[in-house]
Write a protein that holds these residues in place. Structure first.
Motif, PDB file in Angstrom:
ATOM      1  N   ALA A 165      14.201  12.326  12.202  1.00 10.66           N
ATOM      2  CA  ALA A 165      15.810  12.265  12.030  1.00 10.66           C
ATOM      3  C   ALA A 165      16.325  13.046  10.899  1.00 10.66           C
ATOM      4  O   ALA A 165      17.512  13.658  11.238  1.00 10.66           O
ATOM      5  N   GLN A 166      15.811  12.980   9.737  1.00  8.62           N
ATOM      6  CA  GLN A 166      16.344  13.694   8.612  1.00  8.62           C
ATOM      7  C   GLN A 166      16.586  15.251   9.064  1.00  8.62           C
ATOM      8  O   GLN A 166      17.606  16.017   8.514  1.00  8.62           O
TER       9      GLN A 166
ATOM     10  N   GLN B 238      19.012  15.726  12.241  1.00  7.16           N
ATOM     11  CA  GLN B 238      20.475  15.126  12.332  1.00  7.16           C
ATOM     12  C   GLN B 238      21.264  16.331  12.297  1.00  7.16           C
ATOM     13  O   GLN B 238      22.319  16.396  13.251  1.00  7.16           O
TER      14      GLN B 238
ATOM     15  N   PHE C  11      21.730  18.249  15.676  1.00  7.25           N
ATOM     16  CA  PHE C  11      22.251  17.516  16.525  1.00  7.25           C
ATOM     17  C   PHE C  11      24.036  17.477  16.548  1.00  7.25           C
ATOM     18  O   PHE C  11      24.681  17.916  17.432  1.00  7.25           O
ATOM     19  N   VAL C  12      24.205  17.162  15.197  1.00  6.20           N
ATOM     20  CA  VAL C  12      25.967  17.277  15.171  1.00  6.20           C
ATOM     21  C   VAL C  12      26.284  18.905  15.299  1.00  6.20           C
ATOM     22  O   VAL C  12      27.377  18.766  16.051  1.00  6.20           O
TER      23      VAL C  12
ATOM     24  N   SER D  75      11.796   8.427  12.952  1.00  9.10           N
ATOM     25  CA  SER D  75      12.261   9.022  14.355  1.00  9.10           C
ATOM     26  C   SER D  75      13.863   8.553  14.538  1.00  9.10           C
ATOM     27  O   SER D  75      14.058   7.647  13.987  1.00  9.10           O
ATOM     28  N   ILE D  76      14.289   9.029  15.436  1.00 10.27           N
ATOM     29  CA  ILE D  76      16.007   8.855  15.728  1.00 10.27           C
ATOM     30  C   ILE D  76      15.782   7.864  16.514  1.00 10.27           C
ATOM     31  O   ILE D  76      15.185   7.572  17.774  1.00 10.27           O
TER      32      ILE D  76
ATOM     33  N   THR E 264      21.032   5.732  19.551  1.00  5.99           N
ATOM     34  CA  THR E 264      21.987   6.801  18.868  1.00  5.99           C
ATOM     35  C   THR E 264      22.318   8.096  19.781  1.00  5.99           C
ATOM     36  O   THR E 264      23.313   8.636  19.810  1.00  5.99           O
TER      37      THR E 264
ATOM     38  N   GLN F 138      22.988  12.168  24.844  1.00  6.71           N
ATOM     39  CA  GLN F 138      22.756  13.487  24.481  1.00  6.71           C
ATOM     40  C   GLN F 138      21.565  14.097  25.199  1.00  6.71           C
ATOM     41  O   GLN F 138      21.090  15.259  24.960  1.00  6.71           O
TER      42      GLN F 138
ATOM     43  N   GLY G 284      16.034  -1.328  16.576  1.00  6.63           N
ATOM     44  CA  GLY G 284      15.381  -1.289  15.156  1.00  6.63           C
ATOM     45  C   GLY G 284      15.438  -2.158  14.113  1.00  6.63           C
ATOM     46  O   GLY G 284      15.672  -2.299  13.140  1.00  6.63           O
TER      47      GLY G 284
ATOM     48  N   VAL H  28      12.250  -3.824  10.776  1.00  4.28           N
ATOM     49  CA  VAL H  28      12.470  -3.887   9.153  1.00  4.28           C
ATOM     50  C   VAL H  28      12.719  -5.401   8.721  1.00  4.28           C
ATOM     51  O   VAL H  28      12.179  -5.791   7.871  1.00  4.28           O
ATOM     52  N   ASP H  29      13.678  -6.165   9.352  1.00  5.76           N
ATOM     53  CA  ASP H  29      14.096  -7.325   9.279  1.00  5.76           C
ATOM     54  C   ASP H  29      12.859  -8.095   9.636  1.00  5.76           C
ATOM     55  O   ASP H  29      12.892  -9.114   8.970  1.00  5.76           O
TER      56      ASP H  29
ATOM     57  N   SER I 274      29.458  -3.164  17.750  1.00  6.48           N
ATOM     58  CA  SER I 274      29.134  -1.856  17.731  1.00  6.48           C
ATOM     59  C   SER I 274      27.922  -1.337  18.001  1.00  6.48           C
ATOM     60  O   SER I 274      27.693  -0.188  18.039  1.00  6.48           O
ATOM     61  N   ILE I 275      27.126  -2.245  18.269  1.00  6.70           N
ATOM     62  CA  ILE I 275      25.558  -1.888  18.785  1.00  6.70           C
ATOM     63  C   ILE I 275      25.650  -1.771  20.336  1.00  6.70           C
ATOM     64  O   ILE I 275      25.939  -2.981  20.973  1.00  6.70           O
TER      65      ILE I 275
END
Lengths: 470, 333
Positions: free
Chosen positions: A102-103, A106, A109-110, A125-126, A130, A134, A425, A428-429, A463-464
Motif C-alpha cells: 500500500a505504501q 499509493q 495509483f494516484v 496490502s491495499i 479502495t 481501478q 478491514g 484490527v478491531d 461512506s464505506i
C-alpha cells in the motif's frame, strides 16, 4: 470531482491563504505530483492477438510486476517471468519485491502509473474496497488457454474464483490455495492414543485429557487471536449452512447471535473457562506462541491456514508430523458435513486498468498459471496453487501437504469461504475482542455484542462501500 | 535662528532619512547572501513544511481514498466522524495519558539522577557528585543509543508471558501468580508496562541534558547555600530547579511531543493496540485508516487532530511555566 479540474480553484485558494506567491510554482508542482498525471498513455493495444499471444501484447514490451515479498518470496514470479521472456523474445519483465504494497503503490495509483501486475497481499496490502474500480476484470485470463494448450478454467480447483470476485467483477486472481484447518502433531496423538476431535464436545473431552498430561488444548498469540474467529465462523457455517455465511457477509443485524454461531461460541467459552487454553496469549507475540505449540508442544491443537507449516519450518520439533483436520462441527445434524472445508485461494494478483501494459500483465499471469510454473511453486513452497494435479502423492515429503490434498479431496464440492473481514478491514478491531475472550476476560455474550458492534458500525457507515454477497 | 536651526535640522533629518533607509546597492554579494541565508531556507520551509500542512488540512476535508485522483469536498465531516469514533477517542485519551505521565516521570527521575551525579555527593568540601558518577552517566545513557524499534522489540521479549525474563525472575523469586502473566496483554498492566519502556529509553538522555544545565550553574551558589546550612533537597529545590527551569521546559515539550506520538514503541510492543485498546495511540489508528481502510481524508483529519493536540500541549507547558513565574526569575538572574 476530479483533482485536475479542481487544481486551479484550489491553487488560487491556497495562494490566497498563504499570501505567498513565491510558493505557487513549487506548490503547483507538488499538487501535480500528488494528484494528477492520469492522462496516461497506456498503449494497451499494439500487438495482434494470436493463440500464443491471446491478450495481444505489443512486441518488445516491458512488464512491470510488484510482488509482495512474504512467506512465499517472489522467486516463483521471477520463474514465470523468465519463462515469459523466453516465449516473447525482446520483451522484458521486471519483478520487484516489497512488503509495503500500500505504501509503495499509493502514489503510483494516484499518479495514474500503477504497475502491470500486483500481488496485493500481506499486512500492508491495499483494501479491495479502495481500488476495486481501478482493476481489470480477469475473466479473460481464465478463458484463455494455458501454455500447454488447455483452457485455464479447466485446470483449476473448484471455487477458486470466489475470493477474488467482488459483486460481479472477478478482480483478483488468488494464486495460492490455502486450506484453513486445525493442526496437530500426528506423532504426539499416536503416542497418547488421542483422536482428532470432530465435534466440539469431543474437543472439550480432549481438553480434559490434555490437562491430565499437563498440556493445554489450544494456545494463541496476540496478533493472531482472530484465528479463533476464523475457526468459529468456519464451524458455524458448517453447522448453519449458507444462511450463516450470508448473514455475516452482508453484515446483517444480529448475525453473530444466530444459533449456529452461538453454539460454537458457547463451546469455546466452555473450553476457555475450563482452563484448556494456555494463559498469557494476549501478551505473547504470535510466532512465539506458535512455537510453543510446534516446538514445546504445550498445546495440542492450533487453528490456522496451511501456511503454518512453512511459517514454523525452523521451529517445529523433529518428528512432529504436522497434520490438519477440518473444523469441528457442533452436532451430527449440521447443515454441511464434517468434511466440508474452509478453503480460499490467497495471494491476490490484480491488474490495474491504468497500467502501461495491461496485456503484458495478463500474459504474465497466464504464464504463472501454466503447469510448469505451478508445479515449480508447489515443489519449492510446499503449498498447492489453484492449479490441480501439481502435488504428487508423497507431497514432496510433507505430511501437512498430504493432509491438505486429502482434506480437499474429501470435501469435494463442499468448499466455502468468506471475505467480509478482509474486505472491510475489521480484523484490527476484532483482534481486541478475541484477545479478551480467549484470556477469559469477556463472556460469550460480551464477545457477541462487541463483534456485533463492529459489524453494525460498518453497516451504518454510509461512506464505506458495501458489496452484496449472494 | 533657533527655529531655522530646528527647521533645517528637521529638513536635514528628513533629507537624510531617505538616504539612510535607502537600500545599499544590491551588490552580488548582498543578493547572494539574502538568497542563500534567507530565501532558500524560507522556500524550503514553505515547500516542505507549510505546504504539506496546508495540503493535509485540505485533504482532511475531503473523502479522498488515497488511491485515486478523485475526491469530494466534505467539509468537517471527517472531524465529526472522529468525534463519534469511540476507538479513536480511546486512542486520543491514551495519548493524553502518555503526555501527562511520560514527561513528568522521566523528568523527575532524570533530574534526580543528574543531581546525584553532579552535586549530590559528599557534603564536605566542594560540591561534587557521587563517587564513580562518570560510570553511572555512561551506563544510564546506553538505552538512548539503541533505536526505539529495537527497544520495543527487546522489551516485548522481556515481557513475554511464558519465556520472558521478567516473569522468569518473578516466578524464580517465588511469586507464583506471575506464571504466564501477560504484562502487555492485561488491561491493568499493558499501559504502565509500555510507559515504563519509553521512560527507560529516555531517562539517560535527559539526565545528560540536566547534567549539562547543572554544570552551567556557578559552583559558588552551591558553596554559599551549603554555608547557609541548606541540605541536599533544599539545594535541589531552591537553587538547581530555578536555574535549570528553561531546560525543564524544553525537556517537557520534547517529551510531550514524543508522548503524543509514541507510535514506534506502541507498534513494537502491541501492534494491535493492546488489550481492549489499552495502548492504542492515534498514529496507529491513522496508519490503519490510511493504508488498510483506504480513508486518506479521515487519516489526514487524524493527523490534524494530532498536530492540534501537540500545539495545545506546548502552549500549556509555556503557560504553566510563565504563570508559575518562570520568566521572571530567569530575567532576575
Amino acid at each position: 470531482m476530479n483533482i485536475q479540474q479542481r487544481t486551479v480553484g484550489r491553487r488560487t485558494f491556497m495562494r490566497g491563504a498563504l499570501a505567498a506567491a513565491a510558493v505557487a510554482p513549487l506548490g503547483g508542482a507538488l499538487v501535480a505530483c500528488a494528484g494528477s498525471g492520469s492522462d496516461d498513455d497506456n498503449d494497451n493495444d499494439g500487438g495482434t492477438k494470436s493463440a500464443d499471444n491471446p491478450f495481444g501484447m505489443a512486441e518488445n514490451a516491458n512488464v512491470d510486476a510488484v510482488i509482495f515479498d512474504g512467506g512465499y518470496g517472489t522467486d516463483y514470479v521471477a520463474f514465470a517471468a523468465a519463462l515469459m521472456e523466453k516465449n516473447f523474445a525482446g520483451s522484458t519483465v521486471k519483478v520487484s519485491a516489497t512488503t509495503e504494497i500500500a505504501q509503495e503503490l499509493q502514489p503510483r495509483f494516484v499518479g495514474g502509473d500503477p504497475p502491470d501486475l500486483i500481488d496485493n497481499s500481506g499486512e500492508n496490502s491495499i483494501g479491495f474496497a479502495t481500488i476495486l474500480d481501478q482493476l481489470e476484470d480477469l475473466t479473460e485470463v481464465l478463458d484463455a488457454d494455458n501454455l500447454e494448450g488447455t483452457p485455464i478454467r479447466d485446470t483449476l480447483f473448484g471455487g477458486v474464483e470466489a475470493p477474488g470476485t467482488f459483486g460481479d467483477k472477478f478482480a483478483a486472481l488468488n494464486y495460492v490455495l490455502t486450506v484453513y484447518a486445525v493442526w496437530y502433531s500426528a506423532s504426539l496423538f499416536k503416542e497418547n492414543g488421542w483422536e482428532p476431535p470432530t465435534t466440539w464436545d469431543e474437543a472439550i473431552d480432549l481438553g480434559g485429557k490434555a490437562k491430565a498430561k499437563d498440556k493445554y488444548l489450544f494456545l494463541w498469540g496476540k496478533e493472531a487471536a482472530t484465528y479463533y474467529q476464523t475457526l468459529a465462523i468456519g464451524s458455524a457455517i458448517k453447522e448453519g449452512g449458507d444462511e450463516v455465511r450470508l448473514a455475516l457477509e452482508n453484515l446483517e443485524e444480529g448475525c453473530w447471535s444466530l444459533s449456529a454461531v452461538q453454539d460454537v461460541f458457547t463451546a469455546m467459552g466452555e473450553i476457555v473457562s475450563a482452563g484448556y487454553v494456555k494463559p498469557g496469549g494476549a501478551g505473547t507475540q504470535f510466532t512465539a506462541a506458535q512455537a510453543q505449540w510446534s516446538n514445546n508442544q504445550d498445546a495440542l491443537l492450533y487453528p490456522s491456514g496451511s501456511w503454518i507449516e512453512n511459517e514454523m519450518k525452523d521451529q517445529t520439533k523433529a518428528g512432529f508430523e504436522m497434520t490438519g483436520f477440518p473444523e469441528m462441527v457442533v452436532s451430527s445434524s449440521s447443515a454441511m458435513p464434517y468434511t466440508a472445508m474452509h478453503s480460499a485461494a490467497g495471494e491476490p494478483f490484480v491488474i490495474p486498468s491504468q497500467g502501461k501494459n495491461v496485456p503484458g500483465g495478463k500474459e504474465l499471469l497466464r504464464t504463472m498459471l501454466s503447469k510448469e510454473a505451478a508445479t515449480n511453486f508447489a515443489k519449492t513452497k510446499l503449498a498447492p496453487t489453484i492449479i490441480k494435479d501439481t502435488v504428487p502423492a508423497d507431497g514432496f515429503g510433507s505430511t501437512a501437504l498430504v493432509s491438505q490434498s486429502k482434506m480437499l479431496t474429501d470435501a469435494g464440492s463442499d468448499v466455502f469461504t468468506w471475505k467480509f473481514v478482509d474486505f472491510y478491514g475489521t480484523n484490527v478491531d476484532q483482534l481486541v475482542v478475541w484477545n479478551s475472550f480467549l484470556a477469559g476476560n469477556a463472556s460469550v455474550s460480551e464477545l457477541t455484542s462487541r463483534l456485533q458492534e463492529i459489524t453494525d458500525k460498518i453497516r451504518e457507515d454510509d461512506s464505506i462501500k458495501k458489496v452484496e454477497v449472494t | 535662528m533657533t527655529e531655522t536651526a530646528v527647521a533645517s535640522a528637521t529638513t536635514e533629518a528628513r533629507r537624510r532619512r531617505p538616504r539612510r533607509s535607502a537600500r545599499r546597492p544590491l551588490t552580488f554579494d548582498r543578493v547572494s547572501f539574502f538568497l542563500v541565508f534567507l530565501g532558500l531556507p524560507l522556500a524550503l520551509f514553505l515547500v516542505f513544511v507549510v505546504w504539506p500542512f496546508v495540503q493535509a488540512f485540505y485533504y482532511s476535508m475531503t473523502d479522498w481514498s488515497g488511491f485515486t485522483p478523485d475526491m469530494n469536498f466534505v467539509g468537517l465531516d471527517n472531524y465529526r466522524r472522529l468525534l463519534d469514533d469511540d476507538i479513536f477517542m480511546t486512542a486520543l485519551r491514551n495519548n493524553v495519558v502518555l503526555a501527562l505521565v511520560v514527561p513528568l516521570v522521566t523528568i523527575v527521575l532524570s533530574f534526580a539522577l543528574a543531581t546525584m551525579v553532579t552535586v549530590g555527593g559528599s557534603s564536605h568540601g566542594a560540591a561534587r557528585g557521587l563517587r564513580n558518577s562518570s560510570f553511572y552517566r555512561v551506563i544510564s545513557f546506553f538505552p538512548y543509543t539503541i533505536p526505539a524499534i529495537a527497544i520495543g522489540l527487546i522489551w516485548a521479549q522481556m515481557y513475554d508471558p511464558s519465556n520472558g525474563l521478567l516473569n522468569g525472575v518473578l516466578t524464580g523469586l517465588g511469586f507464583e501468580r506471575f506464571e504466564s502473566f501477560p504484562w502487555l496483554g492485561d488491561t491493568r498492566t499493558a499501559m504502565p508496562a509500555s510507559i515504563f519502556v519509553i521512560i527507560w529509553g529516555f531517562v539517560g538522555f535527559y539526565m545528560v541534558l540536566f547534567i549539562a544545565a547543572i554544570k552551567g550553574i556557578p559552583a559558588e551558589y552551591y558553596d554559599a547555600a551549603r554555608i547557609d546550612g541548606a541540605g541536599r533537597l533544599r539545594i535541589a529545590w531552591s537553587i538547581t530547579i530555578p536555574l535549570v527551569r528553561e531546560t525543564v521546559q524544553t525537556a517537557y515539550i520534547y517529551l510531550g511531543i514524543l508522548a503524543l506520538d509514541a507510535f514506534v514503541y506502541m507498534a513494537a510492543l502491541n501492534p494491535g493496540g493492546g488489550p481492549d485498546n489499552a495502548t492504542l495511540v492515534m498514529p496507529q489508528r491513522l496508519l490503519d485508516a490510511a493504508f488498510t481502510k483506504g480513508q486518506f481524508g479521515l487519516a489526514s483529519a487524524m493527523g490534524v487532530v494530532m498536530a492540534i493536540a501537540t500545539l495545545l500541549f506546548a502552549a500549556i507547558v509555556f503557560a504553566v511555566n510563565r504563570l508559575t513565574g518562570g520568566h521572571e526569575r530567569v530575567t532576575r538572574r
